[in-house]
Design an enzyme around this catalytic site. Structure first.
Site, PDB file in Angstrom:
ATOM      1  N   HIS A 131     -40.276  39.148 -11.148  1.00 43.89           N
ATOM      2  CA  HIS A 131     -39.046  39.655 -11.786  1.00 43.89           C
ATOM      3  C   HIS A 131     -38.046  38.501 -11.853  1.00 43.89           C
ATOM      4  O   HIS A 131     -37.008  38.503 -11.193  1.00 43.89           O
ATOM      5  CB  HIS A 131     -38.492  40.827 -10.980  1.00 43.89           C
ATOM      6  CG  HIS A 131     -37.518  41.689 -11.732  1.00 43.89           C
ATOM      7  ND1 HIS A 131     -37.152  41.449 -13.047  1.00 43.89           N
ATOM      8  CD2 HIS A 131     -36.828  42.804 -11.353  1.00 43.89           C
ATOM      9  CE1 HIS A 131     -36.288  42.383 -13.436  1.00 43.89           C
ATOM     10  NE2 HIS A 131     -36.078  43.213 -12.430  1.00 43.89           N
ATOM     11  N   ARG A 292     -26.960  40.347 -13.720  1.00 45.22           N
ATOM     12  CA  ARG A 292     -28.117  40.390 -14.635  1.00 45.22           C
ATOM     13  C   ARG A 292     -27.652  40.024 -16.044  1.00 45.22           C
ATOM     14  O   ARG A 292     -28.309  39.252 -16.756  1.00 45.22           O
ATOM     15  CB  ARG A 292     -28.738  41.790 -14.627  1.00 45.22           C
ATOM     16  CG  ARG A 292     -29.434  42.166 -13.323  1.00 45.22           C
ATOM     17  CD  ARG A 292     -30.674  41.333 -13.079  1.00 45.22           C
ATOM     18  NE  ARG A 292     -31.622  41.436 -14.187  1.00 45.22           N
ATOM     19  CZ  ARG A 292     -32.486  42.441 -14.365  1.00 45.22           C
ATOM     20  NH1 ARG A 292     -32.548  43.421 -13.489  1.00 45.22           N
ATOM     21  NH2 ARG A 292     -33.317  42.451 -15.396  1.00 45.22           N
TER      22      ARG A 292
END
Ligand code: CP
Ligand code: NVA
Length: 307
Positions: A131, A292
């Site tokens: 990830h 993010r």
């Protein structure tokens, strides 16, 4: 000769430290409001999800739009990809329509095949073993709160899952010490740990969460049952194995007094993390979620705008 290779963002390990640092710097510049033109104007990014998502879905869509680009959001179950069209053919077709693809998949082999045949950048939005966008956001978050991460001790407690595996790659590239506490059955892959150590990374593996956390500046955990584990039918076994690895106030007592704690979310409150620490003063979890957006803008600018 030939066109330049597309700027894929597949794994942290694919990049040297300077390249990763450059992407983070681009992300921080956008966060500070220093990117005021529309560098992705005229570009379209396809966002493909084989698995559910809140943060990745929204932060990529919003991020691309804020940079002046457009998105197509796709669920693989609505695509021919979901009924057997190969990643290879999907890559060749999408390369004719859009300027980049982000894929969230339960099988890393699919994103590798997509990237091999795409003539446009492919971005990893989570696989069963990685990830990387998450870890870029995590490094950004650590550094905003505690300064340069190189040489600092980061502790992971819980499952040696996809997020842990990208942390291992990041330890090799960003130079932090990574202590990982997992049950023996759920340790990260030995080959990846060996790779990181061969790169000079300081990775310590233990089955004792207190030993991992002792003196750490940052403590991280994640779900006990990841999306790629849900088909296993072994959730009860995982809960039993992982219960001693819960991130709670007692465990945080062993960390440095000014330690921060992170979780990529979604959290399972009362399982891998308690309400008390998640909502407590050491938690930077929602800054992490925000980052993010900013970290991925850095990746997008690098991949698509020659940044
Ligand atoms: N952390 C993260 O990737 O969240 P989503 O699954 O909501 O995208
Ligand atoms: N390890 C988790 C992360 C979710 C963002 C999963 O793969 O489900």
């Amino acid at each position: 000769g030939g066109p330049p290779a597309p700027r894929h963002f597949l794994e942290i390990m694919d990049f040297d430290a300077a390249s990763l640092r450059h992407m983070l710097d681009l992300g921080s510049r956008t966060k500070r409001g220093e990117v005021t033109d529309r560098p992705l104007a005229g570009k379209t990014v396809a966002l493909i999800f084989e698995k559910p998502s809140t943060r990745t879905r929204v932060s990529f869509e919003v991020g691309v739009r804020q940079l002046g680009g457009d998105v197509v959001v796709l669920s693989s179950k609505d695509m021919q990809l979901g009924r057997g069209e190969t990643p290879k053919d999907t890559a060749r077709v999408l390369s004719r329509y859009v300027d980049a693809v982000m894929l969230r998949t339960d099988d890393v082999r699919k994103i590798r095949e997509l990237a091999e045949y795409a003539t446009i950048p492919v971005i990893n939005g989570l696989t069963d073993v990685s990830h990387p966008c998450q870890i870029m956001a995590d490094v950004m978050t650590f550094e905003e709160h505690r300064g340069p991460i190189a040489g600092q001790v980061v502790a992971w407690t819980g499952d040696g899952n996809n997020v842990a595996q990208s942390f291992i790659q990041a330890a090799a590239r960003f130079g932090f010490v990574l202590r990982i506490a997992t049950p023996p059955e759920l340790a990260p892959p030995a080959a990846l740990v060996d790779w990181a150590r061969a790169q000079g990374a300081k990775i310590e593996l233990t089955n004792d969460p207190k030993a991992a956390v002792a003196g750490a500046r940052c403590v991280v955990t994640d779900a006990w049952v990841s999306m790629s584990d849900e088909t296993e039918g072994r959730a009860p076994a995982r809960h039993n194995l992982l219960a001693p690895y819960q991130l709670n106030a007692e465990l945080m007592k062993h960390a440095a007094p000014d330690a921060i704690l992170m979780h990529c979310l979604p959290a399972h409150r009362g399982e891998e993390i308690t309400d008390e620490v998640m909502d407590g003063p050491q938690s930077v979890i929602f800054d992490e979620a925000e980052n993010r957006l900013h970290a991925q803008k850095g990746v997008l600018l690098w991949a698509l705008a020659g940044g």
